[in-house]
Scaffold this active site. Structure first.
Site, PDB file in Angstrom:
ATOM      1  N   GLY A  19       0.796  -1.268  -0.284  1.00  0.00           N
ATOM      2  CA  GLY A  19      -0.124   0.100  -0.072  1.00  0.00           C
ATOM      3  C   GLY A  19       0.839   1.212   0.006  1.00  0.00           C
ATOM      4  N   PHE A  69       2.083   9.634   3.534  1.00  0.00           N
ATOM      5  CA  PHE A  69       3.426   9.884   4.195  1.00  0.00           C
ATOM      6  C   PHE A  69       4.512   8.972   3.677  1.00  0.00           C
ATOM      7  CE2 PHE A  69       1.659   6.129   5.952  1.00  0.00           C
ATOM      8  CZ  PHE A  69       2.531   5.302   6.475  1.00  0.00           C
ATOM      9  N   GLY A  70       4.113   8.035   2.964  1.00  0.00           N
ATOM     10  CA  GLY A  70       5.124   6.818   2.320  1.00  0.00           C
ATOM     11  C   GLY A  70       4.444   5.614   2.065  1.00  0.00           C
ATOM     12  N   ASP A  73     -11.220   9.547  13.832  1.00  0.00           N
ATOM     13  CA  ASP A  73     -11.001   9.539  12.486  1.00  0.00           C
ATOM     14  C   ASP A  73     -11.642   7.939  12.267  1.00  0.00           C
ATOM     15  OD1 ASP A  73     -10.629  10.106   9.906  1.00  0.00           O
ATOM     16  OD2 ASP A  73      -8.671   9.455   9.993  1.00  0.00           O
TER      17      ASP A  73
END
Length: 820
Positions: free
Chosen positions: A509, A513-514, A627
């Site tokens: 995935g 962010f990375g 979230d």
């Protein structure tokens, strides 16, 4: 030693593995003898094998005679990936050399390692009982080695267990190099013609002070103890629990450990009632603990009331493993809190867990509450044990237990309990029936092994400089918290090896962010690795906050945090690998091949609710996730949900908080948070309600611009059908005809209760769990939901730089912490 010609003589022997410390050996043998005595009650001979020890007895003398029957070969289920012919040949050659060394050695124990390839090493072990001569030992081991081609050809590991010797091989180091603690030397004999010093398994007792102005009729005490004893003897249930009272004057309770058979429970209770009657003859209340049970009586009713006093504590404190103390303490703390997080949710109030510490050590934890306690009291009792009786300063213990009247907690580095499938119990072999009066026990434990190998010492010296550097980096990034999380830090080289040097084949995935990679640690654990991009300007603060938060949370419905790597420019988070992607994939991805059944959807709703309940009520920290959405719900191999992504989470010490910076995903944000920055537990309830409706309808609350332009979002749609009494019309078409309509309607109503505009009208998570687990509870009628908010905003928008794309592992986002 008894007369060998006597018909009443019984001969016994135990042997511990050559690298096992004496205290662990003693506990292992004690556990083995109890199991053997209960399962081979009338047998004239018997034998039992454990990982760390073996015990054997017979009515005929077997000393100094090599015995090869019964034989118990076992092998790994997987084959080696290299050339099997070469592997088998090398294995037999090395194992024969190991057998030679064991036969010649004083303690009849030897290990040997043989390089197979650059990355694979065969680890071998051979051992005989010390009563054998050199020739007899080598004969026995030769027989065992000859079994390898039959049982273990081409396998990645295996062992052959014989009465007089055993061998084992693995592709990982399963034994200790050197002995961390002195082992008892020599062989000695002991006559044990007694019942384990008259009282097996006794730990402690407490009696109230005698008060002649407040006394109990001794007959009443006798009656209640006799009743409890009789109840235990006549029961066939495991995890036996009983409470009763006599004339509303005397109240009594007993509890047996959840893993022991009813026969052993009965024996324990009988011993407990006998002893407490003699030790506390005039006491108005008393408490007694045994290894397998506890018993209590009083002149007042203590049922359904959590009690933390009196207590019994026993800690095995050691000064060894100084280099690993920080790591061990954090792993132990995580293990204890995980048991505390799971036990309250079980009907039997009994929970065990195992945690792999390294290649050769596993931590075993067991917790239990009396079954009269509520879920909340059970949780508070276990947490009180952890916070009060086992504080951080005492977590260096390599074993110990704390016993309260209402709950118990124990941890060891050996399997001291049974589990339901007996996969931790070694096989036992029994012979013909017979009787015995006298038992002769020969203690066969290896003499003191050498201290840490010279090469290991050199290895530690080479690593010392690196460790000092890592500590400096930790201090710079985490401040005073570095002392508590240092044990979770991984070397970058370990992560590289686990992910095959971050290969494309291991990539699963991509987040804002990375990259995300799957990997396998050297101990076999499958992991998900989240690697912060070096060029990214976001994620450093989020990285720090997520480490500090999720490392303190342990629950079966939360994704498990394994560790992190912080080295130079590398910032990496390591989680358990969850193979079935995220919930949004199964709900919204048109390419998903699996259809979620109604049972699976209901279980997912229930599991998420229990995870939120832990965050809000039962964790050490009151956590608001902020979230919750399907992309942050991961599904394991059994489709059990695990809440992930704690980058936006807040730790609070009050009912609500506020912020000037709104972060999260529209469509799941409560109106008071999106419009005013106010967040509370009810903010998560709103998000959960949206997810419930998405799970049932298969429709997304965000992402359909056309529906929002028309003012007909998901909440509006479901509310309209609720008013029209046509709720089943919103059901995912793929499920129609294959669901329990009553459950569907009930869940939709719960979802609508969660998304009401007024947060005070929304139910608590405790109420929601009750609604889901008890269909007899009548649900209140919901008020109009807060769907107006999303008709005014772009539904595809996310805040705080979050990506709206869905991936199978949680993304990192920003978070700020409040002190508790």
């Amino acid at each position: 030693m008894a007369d060998k010609d006597s018909s009443n003589a019984v001969y016994g022997l135990f042997m511990c593995r050559g690298d096992v410390p004496f205290d662990v050996c003693g506990d292992c043998v004690q556990s083995a003898t109890h199991v053997l005595s209960s399962e081979c009650t009338l047998s004239i001979w018997g034998m039992i094998w454990y990982e760390q020890c073996m015990v054997r007895y017979s009515n005929t003398s077997f000393f100094s005679v090599p015995s090869t029957q019964p034989s118990n070969p076992m092998s790994n289920n997987f084959n080696v990936s290299t050339n099997q012919t070469m592997f088998d040949s090398l294995l037999l050659n090395t194992m024969n050399k190991t057998a030679d060394e064991a036969a010649f050695s004083l303690n009849k124990y030897a290990t040997k390692e043989q390089k197979l390839t650059e990355l694979l090493t065969i680890f071998n072990l051979a051992q005989c009982t010390r009563d054998l001569s050199f020739e007899s030992c080598r004969t026995c081991l030769g027989f065992a080695v000859a079994q390898i081609p039959v049982c273990c050809k081409g396998r990645r590991g295996g062992r052959v267990l014989l009465p007089s010797c055993n061998i084992r091989f693995e592709l990982y180091p399963f034994y200790r190099h050197g002995s961390p603690e002195p082992l008892v030397p020599a062989t000695k004999y002991q006559n044990i013609d007694s019942k384990y010093s008259q009282d097996p398994g006794y730990l402690s007792h407490e009696c109230s002070r005698t008060n002649y102005q407040t006394t109990l009729d001794k007959n009443r005490i006798t009656n209640i103890l006799n009743y409890l004893s009789s109840k235990a003897r006549n029961s066939n249930n495991n995890n036996e629990f009983e409470m009763t009272n006599v004339d509303n004057r005397v109240f009594g309770l007993y509890l047996c450990r959840g893993d022991i058979p009813s026969s052993l429970c009965a024996e324990c209770i009988v011993n407990a009632t006998d002893r407490i009657a003699s030790e506390c003859p005039m006491s108005i209340e008393a408490m007694i603990w045994y290894n397998y049970c506890l018993l209590r009586y009083s002149n007042y009713s203590f049922f359904r009331t959590m009690s933390t006093s009196p207590r019994f504590e026993s800690m095995n404190v050691t000064n060894n493993y100084q280099d690993y103390r920080s790591y061990y303490k954090y792993q132990l703390w995580s293990a204890l809190t995980k048991v505390a997080g799971d036990i309250w949710d079980r009907n039997d109030r009994y929970c065990t867990e195992t945690f792999v510490l390294n290649h050769v050590q596993t931590l075993y934890v067991q917790g239990q509450c009396t079954k009269d306690l509520s879920t909340g009291d059970c949780n508070y009792c276990i947490h009180d044990v952890i916070e009060t009786a086992i504080p951080w300063s005492r977590l260096g213990s390599v074993g110990g237990r704390v016993l309260y009247p209402s709950c118990t907690l124990r941890f060891e580095l050996f399997p001291f309990y049974r589990n339901g499938t007996d996969d931790q119990q070694p096989p036992s072999i029994t012979g013909e029936n017979g009787r015995s009066r006298t038992i002769i026990l020969i203690v066969v434990i290896p003499i003191v092994a050498s201290l840490l190998l010279f090469s290991f010492c050199c290895y530690l010296l080479r690593k010392r400089a690196r460790k000092s550097y890592n500590k400096i980096i930790l201090k710079q990034n985490f401040g005073h918290e570095s002392n508590t999380i240092g044990g979770l830090q991984f070397d970058f080289s370990v992560i590289e090896a686990a992910t095959n040097n971050f290969s494309e084949e291991n990539k699963v995935g991509k987040g804002g962010f990375g990259q995300v990679y799957k990997g396998v640690l050297s101990d076999g654990r499958h992991i998900a690795v989240k690697r912060l991009s070096k060029s990214s300007t976001q994620g450093a603060a989020e990285f720090k906050n997520e480490v500090l938060l999720i490392a303190k949370l342990q629950h079966k419905n939360l994704v498990a945090f394994i560790g992190f790597c912080l080295q130079e420019e590398e910032k990496i988070l390591i989680y358990e690998y969850v193979p079935n992607k995220s919930l949004d994939y199964f709900l919204f991805d048109p390419h998903s091949e699996k259809l979620l059944s109604w049972t699976e959807r209901y279980n997912i709703i229930d599991g998420i609710a229990r995870g939120i309940l832990y965050l809000h009520e039962y964790s050490r920290l009151k956590v608001i996730h902020r979230d919750l959405k399907p992309s942050n719900i991961l599904l394991d191999e059994n489709m059990n949900p695990k809440i992930s992504d704690f980058g936006l989470a807040r730790i609070v010490d009050q009912q609500q908080g506020s912020t000037s910076r709104i972060v999260g995903t529209l469509g799941y944000m409560s109106p008071e948070y999106a419009m005013q920055g106010k967040f509370s537990e009810k903010s998560d309830i709103f998000s959960f309600g949206v997810m419930i409706l998405e799970i049932i309808t298969g429709k997304k609350n965000v992402g359909s611009s056309e529906s929002f332009r028309n003012g007909e979002g998901l909440l509006s749609l479901v509310w309209r059908q609720f008013c029209n009494e046509a709720l089943l019309s919103v059901l995912d078409p793929k499920m129609k005809g294959n669901c329990a309509e009553f459950e569907v309607i009930r869940c939709i109503q719960i979802g609508l209760l969660c998304v009401q505009e007024n947060p005070d009208e929304r139910p608590t998570i405790e109420a929601i769990v009750s609604y889901l687990s008890n269909i007899s509870i009548e649900l209140p009628s919901p008020q109009e939901p807060a769907f107006f908010l999303h008709a005014k905003m772009d539904p595809t928008k996310t805040f705080a730089g979050e990506s709206s794309s869905s991936i199978s592992v949680n993304e990192i986002s920003e978070s700020t912490f409040l002190p508790r």
